[in-house]
Design a protein around this motif. Structure first.
Motif, PDB file in Angstrom:
ATOM      1  N   ILE A  91       0.991  -1.036  -0.051  1.00 18.41           N
ATOM      2  CA  ILE A  91       0.003  -0.318  -0.049  1.00 18.41           C
ATOM      3  C   ILE A  91       1.052   1.411  -0.089  1.00 18.41           C
ATOM      4  CG2 ILE A  91      -1.869   1.549   1.675  1.00 18.41           C
ATOM      5  CD1 ILE A  91      -2.974  -1.371   2.231  1.00 18.41           C
ATOM      6  N   ALA A 107       1.304   9.458  -5.932  1.00 18.17           N
ATOM      7  CA  ALA A 107       1.451  10.599  -5.761  1.00 18.17           C
ATOM      8  C   ALA A 107       2.680  10.564  -6.381  1.00 18.17           C
ATOM      9  CB  ALA A 107       2.896  10.395  -4.722  1.00 18.17           C
ATOM     10  N   THR A 141       2.694   1.742  -3.555  1.00 16.58           N
ATOM     11  CA  THR A 141       1.766   2.299  -4.479  1.00 16.58           C
ATOM     12  C   THR A 141       0.790   3.609  -4.070  1.00 16.58           C
ATOM     13  OG1 THR A 141       0.102  -0.311  -4.361  1.00 16.58           O
ATOM     14  CG2 THR A 141      -0.996   1.872  -4.551  1.00 16.58           C
ATOM     15  N   LEU A 142       1.009   4.674  -2.621  1.00 18.56           N
ATOM     16  CA  LEU A 142       0.919   5.502  -2.907  1.00 18.56           C
ATOM     17  C   LEU A 142       1.874   6.359  -2.925  1.00 18.56           C
ATOM     18  CD1 LEU A 142      -0.839   5.591   1.055  1.00 18.56           C
ATOM     19  CD2 LEU A 142      -2.155   5.892  -1.150  1.00 18.56           C
TER      20      LEU A 142
END
Length: 58
Positions: free
Chosen positions: A14, A22, A17-18
């Protein structure tokens, strides 16, 4: 990333992925805002106005 995984309990996938999202948002939004700033008809462009409004970041 140890803070996110150890203390907050978010999985590494996660977090990755963030970070990728971004970077993608930055790659899309930077050219768009650059065109807006370049086409502004203000003395010094829109950057001066934007920096004046966001001076609390300094």
């Amino acid at each position: 990333m140890l803070f996110y995984t150890d203390y907050v309990g978010i999985s590494v996938s996660i977090i990755g992925t963030l970070f990728v999202l971004a970077r993608i948002w930055d790659a899309i939004s930077a050219p768009i805002f650059s065109v807006i700033i370049d086409r502004a008809n203000l003395k010094g462009g829109l950057v001066r106005l934007y920096l004046a409004l966001r001076s609390d970041w300094n």
